[in-house]
Enzyme design. Structure first.
Site, PDB file in Angstrom:
ATOM      1  N   GLN A   6      -5.509  36.269 -81.699  1.00 35.78           N
ATOM      2  CA  GLN A   6      -3.823  36.453 -81.789  1.00 35.78           C
ATOM      3  C   GLN A   6      -3.701  35.185 -80.566  1.00 35.78           C
ATOM      4  OE1 GLN A   6      -2.519  40.190 -80.442  1.00 35.78           O
ATOM      5  NE2 GLN A   6      -0.704  39.422 -79.736  1.00 35.78           N
ATOM      6  N   SER A  22      -0.114  34.089 -76.181  1.00 34.35           N
ATOM      7  CA  SER A  22       0.136  33.840 -74.608  1.00 34.35           C
ATOM      8  C   SER A  22       0.037  32.424 -74.334  1.00 34.35           C
ATOM      9  CB  SER A  22      -0.645  34.734 -73.854  1.00 34.35           C
ATOM     10  OG  SER A  22      -0.191  36.135 -74.226  1.00 34.35           O
ATOM     11  N   SER A  80      -8.046  36.679 -76.710  1.00 33.04           N
ATOM     12  CA  SER A  80      -9.244  37.644 -76.848  1.00 33.04           C
ATOM     13  C   SER A  80      -9.903  37.265 -78.327  1.00 33.04           C
ATOM     14  CB  SER A  80      -9.115  39.279 -77.063  1.00 33.04           C
ATOM     15  OG  SER A  80      -8.198  39.563 -75.823  1.00 33.04           O
ATOM     16  N   GLU A 106       0.404  45.883 -82.755  1.00 34.88           N
ATOM     17  CA  GLU A 106      -0.330  46.009 -81.964  1.00 34.88           C
ATOM     18  C   GLU A 106      -0.107  47.141 -80.800  1.00 34.88           C
ATOM     19  OE1 GLU A 106      -0.087  42.602 -79.246  1.00 34.88           O
ATOM     20  OE2 GLU A 106      -2.140  43.159 -78.397  1.00 34.88           O
ATOM     21  N   GLU A 130       5.539  47.218 -67.362  1.00 32.54           N
ATOM     22  CA  GLU A 130       6.897  46.850 -66.924  1.00 32.54           C
ATOM     23  C   GLU A 130       7.637  46.378 -68.183  1.00 32.54           C
ATOM     24  OE1 GLU A 130       4.296  45.663 -65.264  1.00 32.54           O
ATOM     25  OE2 GLU A 130       4.494  46.843 -63.488  1.00 32.54           O
TER      26      GLU A 130
HETATM   27  C1  LIG Z   1      -7.791  41.786 -71.234  1.00 33.64           C
HETATM   28  C2  LIG Z   1      -6.670  40.958 -71.808  1.00 33.64           C
HETATM   29  C3  LIG Z   1      -6.530  40.496 -73.333  1.00 33.64           C
HETATM   30  C4  LIG Z   1      -5.250  39.773 -73.587  1.00 33.64           C
HETATM   31  N1  LIG Z   1      -5.628  39.131 -74.914  1.00 33.64           N
HETATM   32  C5  LIG Z   1      -4.545  38.450 -75.514  1.00 33.64           C
HETATM   33  C6  LIG Z   1      -4.593  37.823 -76.706  1.00 33.64           C
HETATM   34  O1  LIG Z   1      -5.437  38.263 -77.526  1.00 33.64           O
HETATM   35  N2  LIG Z   1      -3.807  37.118 -77.068  1.00 33.64           N
HETATM   36  C7  LIG Z   1      -2.646  36.698 -76.360  1.00 33.64           C
HETATM   37  O2  LIG Z   1      -1.666  35.894 -76.957  1.00 33.64           O
HETATM   38  N3  LIG Z   1      -2.333  37.312 -75.061  1.00 33.64           N
HETATM   39  C8  LIG Z   1      -3.315  38.267 -74.623  1.00 33.64           C
HETATM   40  N4  LIG Z   1      -3.420  38.625 -73.499  1.00 33.64           N
HETATM   41  C9  LIG Z   1      -2.256  38.187 -72.424  1.00 33.64           C
HETATM   42  C10 LIG Z   1      -1.252  39.156 -72.182  1.00 33.64           C
HETATM   43  O3  LIG Z   1      -0.378  39.509 -73.142  1.00 33.64           O
HETATM   44  C11 LIG Z   1      -0.279  38.710 -71.041  1.00 33.64           C
HETATM   45  O4  LIG Z   1      -1.217  38.699 -69.961  1.00 33.64           O
HETATM   46  C12 LIG Z   1       0.627  39.773 -70.833  1.00 33.64           C
HETATM   47  O5  LIG Z   1       1.600  39.646 -71.855  1.00 33.64           O
HETATM   48  C13 LIG Z   1       1.420  39.422 -69.573  1.00 33.64           C
HETATM   49  O6  LIG Z   1       1.547  38.252 -69.194  1.00 33.64           O
HETATM   50  P1  LIG Z   1       1.214  37.314 -68.081  1.00 33.64           P
HETATM   51  O7  LIG Z   1      -0.144  37.604 -67.672  1.00 33.64           O
HETATM   52  O8  LIG Z   1       1.440  35.913 -68.173  1.00 33.64           O
HETATM   53  O9  LIG Z   1       2.038  37.963 -66.815  1.00 33.64           O
HETATM   54  P2  LIG Z   1       3.463  37.608 -66.459  1.00 33.64           P
HETATM   55  O10 LIG Z   1       4.343  37.723 -67.222  1.00 33.64           O
HETATM   56  O11 LIG Z   1       3.530  36.406 -65.322  1.00 33.64           O
HETATM   57  O12 LIG Z   1       3.724  38.925 -65.402  1.00 33.64           O
HETATM   58  C14 LIG Z   1       3.544  39.063 -63.948  1.00 33.64           C
HETATM   59  C15 LIG Z   1       3.998  40.416 -63.661  1.00 33.64           C
HETATM   60  O13 LIG Z   1       5.416  40.342 -63.609  1.00 33.64           O
HETATM   61  C16 LIG Z   1       6.104  41.573 -64.306  1.00 33.64           C
HETATM   62  N5  LIG Z   1       6.994  40.899 -65.140  1.00 33.64           N
HETATM   63  C17 LIG Z   1       7.221  39.847 -65.760  1.00 33.64           C
HETATM   64  N6  LIG Z   1       8.307  39.917 -66.424  1.00 33.64           N
HETATM   65  C18 LIG Z   1       9.081  40.956 -66.168  1.00 33.64           C
HETATM   66  C19 LIG Z   1      10.341  41.581 -66.525  1.00 33.64           C
HETATM   67  N7  LIG Z   1      11.293  41.060 -67.235  1.00 33.64           N
HETATM   68  N8  LIG Z   1      10.671  42.859 -65.802  1.00 33.64           N
HETATM   69  C20 LIG Z   1       9.779  43.446 -65.155  1.00 33.64           C
HETATM   70  N9  LIG Z   1       8.508  43.028 -64.743  1.00 33.64           N
HETATM   71  C21 LIG Z   1       8.076  42.046 -65.203  1.00 33.64           C
HETATM   72  C22 LIG Z   1       4.849  41.823 -65.306  1.00 33.64           C
HETATM   73  O14 LIG Z   1       4.871  43.309 -65.807  1.00 33.64           O
HETATM   74  C23 LIG Z   1       3.439  41.490 -64.522  1.00 33.64           C
HETATM   75  O15 LIG Z   1       3.280  42.833 -63.612  1.00 33.64           O
HETATM   76  C24 LIG Z   1      -4.516  39.340 -72.851  1.00 33.64           C
HETATM   77  C25 LIG Z   1      -4.339  39.739 -71.830  1.00 33.64           C
HETATM   78  C26 LIG Z   1      -5.340  40.707 -71.173  1.00 33.64           C
HETATM   79  C27 LIG Z   1      -5.462  41.068 -69.506  1.00 33.64           C
END
Ligand SMILES: Cc1cc2nc3c(=O)[nH]c(=O)nc-3n(C[C@H](O)[C@H](O)[C@H](O)COP(=O)(O)OP(=O)(O)OC[C@H]3O[C@@H](n4cnc5c(N)ncnc54)[C@H](O)[C@@H]3O)c2cc1C
Length: 400
Positions: free
Chosen positions: A124, A127, A160, A243, A363
């Site tokens: 997928q 991100s 992933s 998902e 969140e």
């Molecule tokens: C083990 C793992 C596997 C993954 N696998 C995949 C995959 O296969 N494919 C894929 O596409 N992605 C994948 N991801 C990515 C995952 O979907 C993102 O990490 C996740 O959506 C958070 O985005 P970010 O890391 O950019 O954090 P950010 O969006 O930068 O968030 C940082 C912090 O701010 C908070 N925050 C942000 N916006 C808001 C809001 N509007 N209100 C309140 N709080 C907020 C968040 O909750 C978080 O605590 C994976 C992540 C992990 C850790």
């Protein structure tokens, strides 16, 4: 609906799987290596019977089963040593149902059978460095090539399974000049196409299938566009709903499954339940898991009907909390020994923090529940109606 009797299922599974060994733990979400062949053998052996994809329509290798029937079939697997199905999960649970909802008949013919038989693995690619929670901010650009096909350039991250996937379902921007949610389109990217560069990242739990994916002028034929041009957000929401509503990975209780979950048996066997504080926490968690199980059944019914909704966000949050509480409890019962890497639970301990991030953070799930289930006021979204290019430059004046 085509039904498979208990005996028929056992005959099929007896031929391909050994008996379940309670002392052997399944891998935790891809951590510590992957065995693609064992899962492929199982899927190939049951392909065409509908056992691996019971809710899919019969013409695509499913049984057209409802949620209750799918649960019955899943429960019949309990007495067998199941291979690790994590590598196949995106295809079977997220992409398959998304193709059923948004794919063309040709795309359904092309991909569904290969997903169900384990021949092709999907990842997928949503991100990006600046598009995680704010997924609609994706900056991977898809432009039309001279022959009407597409050329994709950008960077995905946290993908992933990218290290071994054959296909990536990829959200890309096709029109930067309209507001962000309206300018995206979904594509299937052949991971072996020129310009796809997969760079594995190692997570602290040992999973190294998790990757950065760089796309440089990657050619994508128009026939690999999933949904209409500009409708990528709609397709993404379908996939995300599947998902999240699949987020609870606790197996349904089988008729021949033990009453107590293995974590509780482990605690009891270790003598830890003699401690009244741990015992109370364990009982609370046991009850919490039973409540989650009912939530899971509701989500499964909606999913089987092809309509997963915001309920999946509740399941995702509670599933993550339960996982973390369980790991924390087992680790405290074990004391300093929990840090030893030869304790199988150590992988869970190192995986636990990611449970509140992967698939959308807690969140964000709480925002979905607040807005779409409880009807609370929506978050201010100052960039909702401005072109993505303007929002990206940060040139927005919030209106009152
Ligand atoms: C083990 C793992 C596997 C993954 N696998 C995949 C995959 O296969 N494919 C894929 O596409 N992605 C994948 N991801 C990515 C995952 O979907 C993102 O990490 C996740 O959506 C958070 O985005 P970010 O890391 O950019 O954090 P950010 O969006 O930068 O968030 C940082 C912090 O701010 C908070 N925050 C942000 N916006 C808001 C809001 N509007 N209100 C309140 N709080 C907020 C968040 O909750 C978080 O605590 C994976 C992540 C992990 C850790």
């Amino acid at each position: 609906m085509n039904a498979l009797s208990d005996d028929e299922v056992h005959r099929l599974l007896d031929a391909v799987l050994g008996p379940r060994d309670a002392s052997r733990r399944a891998t935790t979400l891809g951590a510590g290596g992957y065995d693609l062949e064992a899962g492929r053998r199982y899927l190939a052996a049951v392909a065409g019977t509908g056992l691996a994809v019971p809710t899919w329509p019969v013409e695509f290798g499913g049984l057209g089963a409802d949620a209750a029937e799918a649960r019955r079939l899943e429960a019949l697997h309990h007495r067998y040593a199941m291979p690790d199905m994590y590598p196949f999960r995106v295809g079977l649970k997220f992409v398959g149902p998304t193709l059923l909802a948004h794919g063309t008949p040709e795309q359904q013919q092309r991909w569904l059978a290969a997903i169900a038989s384990g021949k092709e693995i999907w990842c997928q690619m949503f991100s990006e460095p600046e598009a995680g929670s704010d997924l609609a901010n994706v900056a991977t650009i898809a432009r039309r090539g001279p022959a009407g096909d597409w050329i994709l350039t950008g960077q995905k991250v946290w993908t992933s399974r990218a290290a071994y996937a054959d296909w990536g379902i990829c959200l890309a921007r096709t029109d930067p000049d309209v507001p962000k949610h309206r300018g995206m389109t979904m594509f299937a990217v052949d991971m072996s196409a020129p310009g796809v560069d997969v760079r594995p990242l190692r997570q602290m739990n040992g999973d190294a299938s998790f990757s950065e994916v760089f796309l440089t002028d990657v050619p994508v034929p128009d026939e690999n566009r999933i949904g209409e041009v500009g409708q990528g957000w709609k397709v993404a929401l379908t996939l995300l709903a599947h998902e999240r509503s699949n987020a609870d990975r606790s197996a349904p209780p089988a008729r021949d499954a033990p009453l107590l979950p293995s974590w509780l048996t482990e605690l009891a066997d270790s003598g830890a339940l003699a401690d009244p504080v741990l015992r109370e926490e364990a009982m609370e968690l046991f009850c919490y898991d039973r409540a989650i199980h009912h939530l899971q059944q509701r989500a499964a019914e909606l999913r089987a009907a092809g309509k997963p909704g915001p309920e999946g966000s509740g399941l995702k949050v509670h599933g993550a909390r339960s996982f973390k509480r369980r790991v924390d409890l087992l680790a405290r019962a074990r004391g300093a020994e929990a840090l030893r890497s030869d304790w199988p639970g150590c992988v869970d301990l190192l995986t636990a923090p990611s449970m509140s991030i992967r698939g959308g953070t807690d969140e964000i799930q709480l925002n979905v529940i607040g807005e779409r289930i409880l009807g609370l006021p929506a978050e201010p979204r100052v960039d909702r109606d401005v072109p993505w290019t303007v929002a990206r430059r940060g040139a927005i004046t919030p209106s009152r």
